[in-house]
Design a protein around this motif. Sequence first.
Motif, PDB file in Angstrom:
ATOM      1  N   GLU A   1       0.814  -1.165   0.070  1.00 49.35           N
ATOM      2  CA  GLU A   1      -0.008   0.065   0.006  1.00 49.35           C
ATOM      3  C   GLU A   1       0.828   1.161   0.014  1.00 49.35           C
ATOM      4  O   GLU A   1       0.414   2.215  -0.596  1.00 49.35           O
ATOM      5  CB  GLU A   1      -1.041   0.080   1.279  1.00 49.35           C
ATOM      6  CG  GLU A   1      -1.980  -1.113   1.128  1.00 49.35           C
ATOM      7  CD  GLU A   1      -2.761  -1.361   2.397  1.00 49.35           C
ATOM      8  OE1 GLU A   1      -3.796  -1.999   2.468  1.00 49.35           O
ATOM      9  OE2 GLU A   1      -2.279  -0.746   3.536  1.00 49.35           O
TER      10      GLU A   1
ATOM     11  N   ARG B   1       1.165   4.223  -2.857  1.00 48.27           N
ATOM     12  CA  ARG B   1       0.829   5.458  -2.538  1.00 48.27           C
ATOM     13  C   ARG B   1       2.094   6.337  -3.098  1.00 48.27           C
ATOM     14  O   ARG B   1       1.693   7.501  -3.749  1.00 48.27           O
ATOM     15  CB  ARG B   1       0.691   5.673  -1.019  1.00 48.27           C
ATOM     16  CG  ARG B   1       0.455   7.215  -0.574  1.00 48.27           C
ATOM     17  CD  ARG B   1       0.850   7.472   0.774  1.00 48.27           C
ATOM     18  NE  ARG B   1       2.343   6.970   1.214  1.00 48.27           N
ATOM     19  CZ  ARG B   1       2.729   6.284   2.044  1.00 48.27           C
ATOM     20  NH1 ARG B   1       1.711   5.522   2.931  1.00 48.27           N
ATOM     21  NH2 ARG B   1       3.863   5.891   2.136  1.00 48.27           N
ATOM     22  N   ASP B   2       3.108   5.792  -2.937  1.00 52.86           N
ATOM     23  CA  ASP B   2       4.279   6.718  -3.431  1.00 52.86           C
ATOM     24  C   ASP B   2       4.474   6.534  -5.021  1.00 52.86           C
ATOM     25  O   ASP B   2       5.417   7.416  -5.374  1.00 52.86           O
ATOM     26  CB  ASP B   2       5.658   6.156  -2.715  1.00 52.86           C
ATOM     27  CG  ASP B   2       5.453   6.297  -1.356  1.00 52.86           C
ATOM     28  OD1 ASP B   2       4.926   7.156  -0.800  1.00 52.86           O
ATOM     29  OD2 ASP B   2       6.269   5.710  -0.588  1.00 52.86           O
TER      30      ASP B   2
ATOM     31  N   ILE C   1       1.794   5.890  -7.532  1.00 51.12           N
ATOM     32  CA  ILE C   1       0.534   5.914  -8.132  1.00 51.12           C
ATOM     33  C   ILE C   1       0.597   6.686  -9.364  1.00 51.12           C
ATOM     34  O   ILE C   1      -0.116   6.412 -10.267  1.00 51.12           O
ATOM     35  CB  ILE C   1      -0.488   6.461  -7.046  1.00 51.12           C
ATOM     36  CG1 ILE C   1      -1.943   6.030  -7.744  1.00 51.12           C
ATOM     37  CG2 ILE C   1      -0.650   7.784  -6.678  1.00 51.12           C
ATOM     38  CD1 ILE C   1      -2.251   4.671  -8.072  1.00 51.12           C
TER      39      ILE C   1
ATOM     40  N   GLN D   1      -8.896   3.857   0.821  1.00 54.96           N
ATOM     41  CA  GLN D   1      -8.787   5.222   0.430  1.00 54.96           C
ATOM     42  C   GLN D   1      -8.422   6.143   1.368  1.00 54.96           C
ATOM     43  O   GLN D   1      -7.337   6.937   1.336  1.00 54.96           O
ATOM     44  CB  GLN D   1      -9.875   5.522  -0.480  1.00 54.96           C
ATOM     45  CG  GLN D   1     -10.406   5.067  -1.791  1.00 54.96           C
ATOM     46  CD  GLN D   1     -11.554   5.521  -2.575  1.00 54.96           C
ATOM     47  OE1 GLN D   1     -11.301   6.076  -3.572  1.00 54.96           O
ATOM     48  NE2 GLN D   1     -12.561   5.200  -2.060  1.00 54.96           N
TER      49      GLN D   1
ATOM     50  N   ILE E   1      -4.537   4.987   2.515  1.00 51.46           N
ATOM     51  CA  ILE E   1      -3.457   5.650   1.729  1.00 51.46           C
ATOM     52  C   ILE E   1      -3.640   6.984   1.065  1.00 51.46           C
ATOM     53  O   ILE E   1      -2.648   7.171   0.301  1.00 51.46           O
ATOM     54  CB  ILE E   1      -3.020   4.412   0.690  1.00 51.46           C
ATOM     55  CG1 ILE E   1      -4.247   4.072  -0.178  1.00 51.46           C
ATOM     56  CG2 ILE E   1      -2.676   3.210   1.414  1.00 51.46           C
ATOM     57  CD1 ILE E   1      -3.977   3.097  -1.148  1.00 51.46           C
ATOM     58  N   LYS E   2      -4.646   7.457   1.290  1.00 52.99           N
ATOM     59  CA  LYS E   2      -4.988   8.891   0.772  1.00 52.99           C
ATOM     60  C   LYS E   2      -5.003   9.101  -0.647  1.00 52.99           C
ATOM     61  O   LYS E   2      -4.349   9.852  -1.247  1.00 52.99           O
ATOM     62  CB  LYS E   2      -4.023   9.962   1.337  1.00 52.99           C
ATOM     63  CG  LYS E   2      -4.149   9.791   2.850  1.00 52.99           C
ATOM     64  CD  LYS E   2      -3.835  11.283   3.436  1.00 52.99           C
ATOM     65  CE  LYS E   2      -3.711  10.945   5.069  1.00 52.99           C
ATOM     66  NZ  LYS E   2      -4.410  10.073   5.881  1.00 52.99           N
ATOM     67  N   ILE E   3      -5.665   8.010  -1.568  1.00 51.24           N
ATOM     68  CA  ILE E   3      -5.575   8.094  -2.778  1.00 51.24           C
ATOM     69  C   ILE E   3      -7.138   7.677  -3.214  1.00 51.24           C
ATOM     70  O   ILE E   3      -7.723   6.742  -2.646  1.00 51.24           O
ATOM     71  CB  ILE E   3      -4.976   6.936  -3.507  1.00 51.24           C
ATOM     72  CG1 ILE E   3      -3.438   6.931  -3.208  1.00 51.24           C
ATOM     73  CG2 ILE E   3      -5.231   6.589  -5.074  1.00 51.24           C
ATOM     74  CD1 ILE E   3      -2.505   5.795  -3.810  1.00 51.24           C
TER      75      ILE E   3
END
Length: 131
Positions: free
Chosen positions: A40, A44-45, A47, A66, A69-71
Amino acid sequence: MTPLRIRISSALDRAKVDSDFKWLVVLPGLGCHGCIQEGEAFMRDHIENQRILFVLTKISSLKILQQKIKIRMEEHPNIYIDRKNVFYFPTDNSIYPCIISMENGEIADHEFQSPKNVDAFWKLKKMLEYQ
C-alpha cells in the motif's frame, strides 16, 4: 508454463489488461499485514507512474483503503479493482502482494513480497529509478 503463470495469464485476459503496462502490482486486501502495508505504501508513493497497474483484489472496504493511503481510486486509470477475484492465485503465496513484470504484453517474471522475500518492492523501486 507453470500453473501460476497460466493463472496470471488467464487473469490478465479476463480483466482485459492493457498491454502497455510494464508492471502489475497485485495487492490482496487480506493476508500478511506487514507485506500488504508495504504494498500500500508503494502504491501511494508510485501511483502517478502509468507503467504500473495496481490490481486491488479481495478488498473488504475501498473506502477504508482510500482513507488509509489517501488515494481516490476513481482518479487513477492505473488502478484495477478486481471485484470478481480473477487475480486470486490459489497458492501458499495468495496472502502476499505479487509483482509481475511484463514485456510486450507477456508475463516476463513474477515474485511475491513475503517474509521469505522481503525486498521485492525495494527491487522494483530500484528498477523504476533506472528506467
